[in-house]
Scaffold this motif. Structure first.
Motif: not given
Length: 51
Positions: A5-10, A12-13, A43, A49-50
């Protein structure tokens, strides 16, 4: 797994930041000064944010 989940969010951002700034700092960490737009995108809490 919690890690994905953390990787996906990373990613995505990162994608959002790439599109807006057309620039991604080199390397996997730091070097944000290479891309002021990427570095300065915040954010709602004022955190970067990045990734």
């Amino acid at each position: 797994m919690a890690g994905s989940g953390v990787k996906d969010r990373c990613l995505k951002y990162c994608g959002i930041c790439c599109e807006k700034c057309n620039c991604v700092p080199s390397g996997t960490y730091g070097n944000k000064d290479e891309c002021p737009c990427y570095r300065d995108m915040k954010n709602s809490k004022g955190k970067s944010k990045c990734p």
